[in-house]
Design an enzyme around this catalytic site. Structure first.
Site, PDB file in Angstrom:
ATOM      1  N   LYS A  17      53.521  29.493  64.635  1.00  0.00           N
ATOM      2  CA  LYS A  17      53.949  29.148  64.036  1.00  0.00           C
ATOM      3  C   LYS A  17      55.999  28.859  65.432  1.00  0.00           C
ATOM      4  O   LYS A  17      55.392  27.078  65.171  1.00  0.00           O
ATOM      5  CB  LYS A  17      53.710  28.186  62.885  1.00  0.00           C
ATOM      6  CG  LYS A  17      52.120  28.246  62.417  1.00  0.00           C
ATOM      7  CD  LYS A  17      52.761  27.581  61.031  1.00  0.00           C
ATOM      8  CE  LYS A  17      53.270  28.302  59.944  1.00  0.00           C
ATOM      9  NZ  LYS A  17      52.297  29.130  59.782  1.00  0.00           N
ATOM     10  N   ARG A  53      63.015  40.692  57.386  1.00  0.00           N
ATOM     11  CA  ARG A  53      62.137  39.882  56.279  1.00  0.00           C
ATOM     12  C   ARG A  53      61.530  40.725  55.885  1.00  0.00           C
ATOM     13  O   ARG A  53      60.695  41.256  55.950  1.00  0.00           O
ATOM     14  CB  ARG A  53      61.247  38.976  57.341  1.00  0.00           C
ATOM     15  CG  ARG A  53      62.340  37.397  57.602  1.00  0.00           C
ATOM     16  CD  ARG A  53      61.299  35.915  57.920  1.00  0.00           C
ATOM     17  NE  ARG A  53      60.424  35.998  57.175  1.00  0.00           N
ATOM     18  CZ  ARG A  53      59.165  34.770  57.296  1.00  0.00           C
ATOM     19  NH1 ARG A  53      59.331  34.332  58.160  1.00  0.00           N
ATOM     20  NH2 ARG A  53      58.843  34.727  56.132  1.00  0.00           N
ATOM     21  N   ARG A  64      56.882  42.432  63.566  1.00  0.00           N
ATOM     22  CA  ARG A  64      57.407  41.251  63.511  1.00  0.00           C
ATOM     23  C   ARG A  64      58.134  41.671  61.504  1.00  0.00           C
ATOM     24  O   ARG A  64      59.752  42.252  61.887  1.00  0.00           O
ATOM     25  CB  ARG A  64      57.021  40.260  62.848  1.00  0.00           C
ATOM     26  CG  ARG A  64      58.264  39.415  62.250  1.00  0.00           C
ATOM     27  CD  ARG A  64      57.661  37.677  62.736  1.00  0.00           C
ATOM     28  NE  ARG A  64      57.537  37.474  60.805  1.00  0.00           N
ATOM     29  CZ  ARG A  64      56.729  36.234  60.491  1.00  0.00           C
ATOM     30  NH1 ARG A  64      57.015  34.519  61.475  1.00  0.00           N
ATOM     31  NH2 ARG A  64      56.010  35.785  59.392  1.00  0.00           N
ATOM     32  N   ARG A  75      52.456  22.877  52.714  1.00  0.00           N
ATOM     33  CA  ARG A  75      51.134  24.359  52.172  1.00  0.00           C
ATOM     34  C   ARG A  75      50.028  23.816  51.427  1.00  0.00           C
ATOM     35  O   ARG A  75      49.345  24.806  50.950  1.00  0.00           O
ATOM     36  CB  ARG A  75      52.082  25.047  51.475  1.00  0.00           C
ATOM     37  CG  ARG A  75      52.459  26.336  52.950  1.00  0.00           C
ATOM     38  CD  ARG A  75      53.179  27.654  52.303  1.00  0.00           C
ATOM     39  NE  ARG A  75      53.035  28.280  52.564  1.00  0.00           N
ATOM     40  CZ  ARG A  75      54.341  29.241  53.686  1.00  0.00           C
ATOM     41  NH1 ARG A  75      54.585  28.110  54.552  1.00  0.00           N
ATOM     42  NH2 ARG A  75      54.308  29.830  54.744  1.00  0.00           N
ATOM     43  N   ARG A  87      50.000  36.975  50.705  1.00  0.00           N
ATOM     44  CA  ARG A  87      50.858  35.658  51.576  1.00  0.00           C
ATOM     45  C   ARG A  87      49.096  35.273  52.255  1.00  0.00           C
ATOM     46  O   ARG A  87      49.562  33.888  52.325  1.00  0.00           O
ATOM     47  CB  ARG A  87      52.032  36.757  52.130  1.00  0.00           C
ATOM     48  CG  ARG A  87      52.844  36.012  51.533  1.00  0.00           C
ATOM     49  CD  ARG A  87      53.969  36.800  52.623  1.00  0.00           C
ATOM     50  NE  ARG A  87      55.057  36.163  53.625  1.00  0.00           N
ATOM     51  CZ  ARG A  87      54.772  36.929  54.862  1.00  0.00           C
ATOM     52  NH1 ARG A  87      54.839  37.618  55.231  1.00  0.00           N
ATOM     53  NH2 ARG A  87      54.950  35.745  56.322  1.00  0.00           N
TER      54      ARG A  87
END
Ligand code: AMP
Length: 198
Positions: free
Chosen positions: A14, A134, A128, A89, A146
């Site tokens: 996204k 993160r 990532r 969400r 998640r």
């Protein structure tokens, strides 16, 4: 206005695709994840509360994210449109967004979903995590949590927009440029329709 909800699980691409779409269509990018990370970096009370949930792979309360989005929409009343990334969400967030846009004389043009399977997502997020810094991308258990939050609370949001005839899906696996072109095809069709209805 062209208001797009870019939808998909964590790691679907996204953020990457939003960046490209903003440049092409001159839209404002509203990512609740980025807004929350800014609050954390600034050390605000909201950021401190949100961090506890984010560090556990859980969603932040609806009213917190709706409030943040409302401020940003009001800040950019003259914009050509918005890309909502990572928001809404939950179904109450989607209802809140509809109301807020209605109050600003506009509406969601479409939700476009990036489809990626769970196995590929875990792989992408761990990769990532090696460079993003993160913490929520560096732990496989947290990533699963998640994805689980997404499957239980976020997936129904797709049905919400499908019910309004606004849901479109694009294959999120493949070359970045190829996926981008598929998204652009949907958006160009929407723009044409908007022009016809003017
Ligand atoms: P993201 O950058 O979109 O992956 O979001 C990172 C984390 O921020 C999520 O795992 C949630 O804890 C929180 N978050 C971001 N957007 C929302 C939202 N719309 N509703 C609730 N929590 C959110």
């Amino acid at each position: 206005m062209l208001n797009i909800v870019l939808f998909g699980p964590p790691g679907a691409g996204k953020g990457t695709q939003s960046q490209k779409l903003l440049d092409k269509y001159n839209l404002i990018h509203l990512s609740t994840g980025d807004l929350l990370r800014s609050e954390i970096a600034a050390g605000t009370a909201l950021g401190l509360e949100a961090k506890k949930l984010m560090d556990n792979g859980l969603l932040v309360p609806d009213e917190v994210v709706i409030g943040m989005i409302e401020n940003k929409v009001k800040e950019h009343r003259q914009a050509a449109g918005f890309i909502f990334d990572g928001f809404p969400r939950t179904v109450p967030q989607a209802q809140g967004l509809d109301k807020l846009l209605q109050d600003n004389d506009t509406e969601i043009s479409a939700m476009i979903a990036l489809k990626v399977d769970d196995e590929e997502l875990t792989k992408r997020l761990l990769l990532r995590g090696q460079t993003s810094g993160r913490p929520d991308d560096q732990n496989e258990e947290l990533i699963r949590k998640r994805v689980n939050e997404y499957n239980t609370k976020t997936k129904p949001v797709a049905d919400y927009y499908a019910g309004q005839g606004k849901y479109f899906a694009v294959d999120g696996i493949g070359e970045i440029e190829e996926i981008f072109n598929a998204l652009c095809q949907h958006i160009d069709a929407l723009k044409e329709k908007q022009e016809e209805n003017k």
